[in-house]
Design an enzyme around this catalytic site. Structure first.
Site, PDB file in Angstrom:
ATOM      1  N   ASP A  45       0.833  -1.254  -0.116  1.00  0.00           N
ATOM      2  CA  ASP A  45      -0.073   0.104  -0.255  1.00  0.00           C
ATOM      3  C   ASP A  45       0.881   1.323  -0.085  1.00  0.00           C
ATOM      4  O   ASP A  45       0.238   2.411  -0.793  1.00  0.00           O
ATOM      5  CB  ASP A  45      -0.850  -0.044   1.286  1.00  0.00           C
ATOM      6  N   GLY A  46       1.996   1.065   0.686  1.00  0.00           N
ATOM      7  CA  GLY A  46       3.028   2.528   0.781  1.00  0.00           C
ATOM      8  C   GLY A  46       3.324   2.794  -0.663  1.00  0.00           C
ATOM      9  O   GLY A  46       3.438   3.845  -1.136  1.00  0.00           O
ATOM     10  N   GLU A 122      -5.838   9.385   4.460  1.00  0.00           N
ATOM     11  CA  GLU A 122      -6.354  10.148   5.524  1.00  0.00           C
ATOM     12  C   GLU A 122      -5.337  11.460   5.762  1.00  0.00           C
ATOM     13  O   GLU A 122      -4.087  11.541   5.221  1.00  0.00           O
ATOM     14  CB  GLU A 122      -6.403   9.611   7.114  1.00  0.00           C
ATOM     15  N   ARG A 147      -9.211  18.660  23.145  1.00  0.00           N
ATOM     16  CA  ARG A 147      -7.987  18.859  23.662  1.00  0.00           C
ATOM     17  C   ARG A 147      -7.586  17.174  23.755  1.00  0.00           C
ATOM     18  O   ARG A 147      -8.318  16.353  24.016  1.00  0.00           O
ATOM     19  CB  ARG A 147      -7.999  19.000  25.091  1.00  0.00           C
ATOM     20  N   ASP A 149      -4.314  14.421  21.894  1.00  0.00           N
ATOM     21  CA  ASP A 149      -3.160  14.136  20.797  1.00  0.00           C
ATOM     22  C   ASP A 149      -3.206  14.630  19.480  1.00  0.00           C
ATOM     23  O   ASP A 149      -2.432  15.196  18.826  1.00  0.00           O
ATOM     24  CB  ASP A 149      -2.466  12.838  21.067  1.00  0.00           C
ATOM     25  N   THR A 160      -9.386   1.688   6.943  1.00  0.00           N
ATOM     26  CA  THR A 160      -8.941   0.373   7.455  1.00  0.00           C
ATOM     27  C   THR A 160      -7.498   0.411   7.902  1.00  0.00           C
ATOM     28  O   THR A 160      -6.768  -0.231   8.213  1.00  0.00           O
ATOM     29  CB  THR A 160      -9.098  -0.930   6.401  1.00  0.00           C
ATOM     30  N   ALA A 161      -6.967   1.948   7.811  1.00  0.00           N
ATOM     31  CA  ALA A 161      -5.394   2.151   8.025  1.00  0.00           C
ATOM     32  C   ALA A 161      -5.710   2.977   9.482  1.00  0.00           C
ATOM     33  O   ALA A 161      -5.967   2.491  10.311  1.00  0.00           O
ATOM     34  CB  ALA A 161      -4.910   3.091   6.948  1.00  0.00           C
ATOM     35  N   LYS A 164      -8.578   2.995  11.791  1.00  0.00           N
ATOM     36  CA  LYS A 164      -9.010   2.019  12.488  1.00  0.00           C
ATOM     37  C   LYS A 164      -8.456   1.709  13.705  1.00  0.00           C
ATOM     38  O   LYS A 164      -8.798   1.503  14.607  1.00  0.00           O
ATOM     39  CB  LYS A 164      -9.001   0.825  11.596  1.00  0.00           C
ATOM     40  N   ALA A 184      -6.493  10.048  21.410  1.00  0.00           N
ATOM     41  CA  ALA A 184      -6.468  10.144  22.923  1.00  0.00           C
ATOM     42  C   ALA A 184      -6.860  11.660  23.442  1.00  0.00           C
ATOM     43  O   ALA A 184      -6.067  12.422  23.745  1.00  0.00           O
ATOM     44  CB  ALA A 184      -4.788  10.231  23.125  1.00  0.00           C
TER      45      ALA A 184
END
Ligand code: NAP
Length: 269
Positions: A45-46, A122, A147, A149, A160-161, A164, A184
């Site tokens: 995929d990369g 994304e 607020r 990360d 799916t990356a 997910k 987070a």
């Protein structure tokens, strides 16, 4: 047909590239041209993400085919040992394609410049140190003060990356939606966010207005930009789409099952 090949540096990908070039030339295809009609990626995929960004300005002229050499290969339909079958499918080509939605990202920097990106998986915004603070708007309306990360906005195929891993839902790519997931988030009596993934309709958009005088790090797929001060970022479903040459049709949920579960299963219902 004009065909470009993009392979990663692994020995198996380079070997498959050589074999494919030889076979395509024997079959009288024009190979490795600067303006291809079909781009074949060899790796995972990369490699496909890299090829997507290389040809992002000419998406309406190009169809992609992914060949994987043992990676996860969520976007790839062919294995490296199937070059003969792939060449046979290219000879029978009648222009068939399957298209998937993309994410459109518009960044308004503090210095007055703007930048526009397309993402296949994304876009992610994070702070450079400590808690990231940003106001979140849906269309023109204030939604929440985040607020935590960071925030991630994904396409259906990007669901799916990274999305997910952030607890996002897997979304069928026939839905031209975008999904925002929290990384987070801080949730307590003082700070409150939705604390759940949000899936937005194709005519909606999300805007972030990060706290001023701070630097932020934007990632688009595998690329991470230098930290910068950002006034606002707008995410929406792009008008462009990525097209794959669909010689083989693998149902989306079969692709998901193969990538993430992969167990032997009882016969189909
Ligand atoms: P990477 O380490 O090269 O790739 C991370 C893994 O994500 C690889 O196994 C890759 O498959 C797989 N992948 C990529 N797109 C996918 C998709 N749409 N569905 C399912 N799996 C997919 O990471 P990178 O080059 O920095 O970034 C590439 C992408 O990886 C990013 O867009 C991001 O979505 C994802 N990523 C995820 C996490 C996480 O889940 N915590 C962290 C970093 C990056 P291949 O092996 O076939 O390349």
């Amino acid at each position: 047909m004009r065909i470009a090949i993009q392979a990663n540096n692994n020995a198996s990908s380079q070997a498959a590239r050589q074999k494919l070039i030889k076979g395509l030339k024997q079959a009288n295809f024009e190979v490795d041209v600067p303006h291809p009609e079909v781009v074949i990626t060899i790796g995972g995929d990369g490699t496909l993400l890299s090829a997507f960004h290389r040809y992002a300005a000419v998406l309406d002229e190009v169809r992609f085919i992914g060949v994987h050499t043992g990676h996860l290969g969520f976007y790839t339909d062919w294995r490296d040992y199937e070059t003969d079958e792939l060449i046979a499918a290219l000879k029978r080509d009648s222009g068939e394609s399957t298209s998937y939605p993309l994410l459109d990202v518009l960044v308004d920097y503090e210095d007055g410049t703007t930048a526009h990106f397309l993402a296949l998986n994304e876009a992610t915004l994070k702070g450079t140190s400590g808690t990231m603070r940003t106001d979140v708007y849906v269309k023109e309306n204030f939604f929440e003060s985040f607020r935590g990360d960071g925030l991630c906005v994904a396409t259906p195929t990007g669901s799916t990356a990274y999305s997910k891993s952030n607890g996002g839902a897997v979304i069928h790519p026939r839905l031209a939606a975008l999904q925002m997931t929290e990384i987070a988030s801080i949730n307590n009596r003082v700070f409150r966010t939705l604390a759940a993934p949000m899936i937005l309709a194709p005519d909606e958009w999300v805007s972030l207005r990060p706290e001023p005088f701070q630097e932020y790090v934007m990632s688009i797929d595998q690329f991470t930009a230098k930290p910068a001060m950002i006034n606002a970022i707008r995410f929406k479903v792009a008008s462009e789409k990525i097209r794959f040459a669909s010689y083989r049709h693998m149902h989306f949920w079969d692709r998901v099952e193969d990538a993430f579960i992969g167990e032997k299963k009882p016969d189909a219902l």
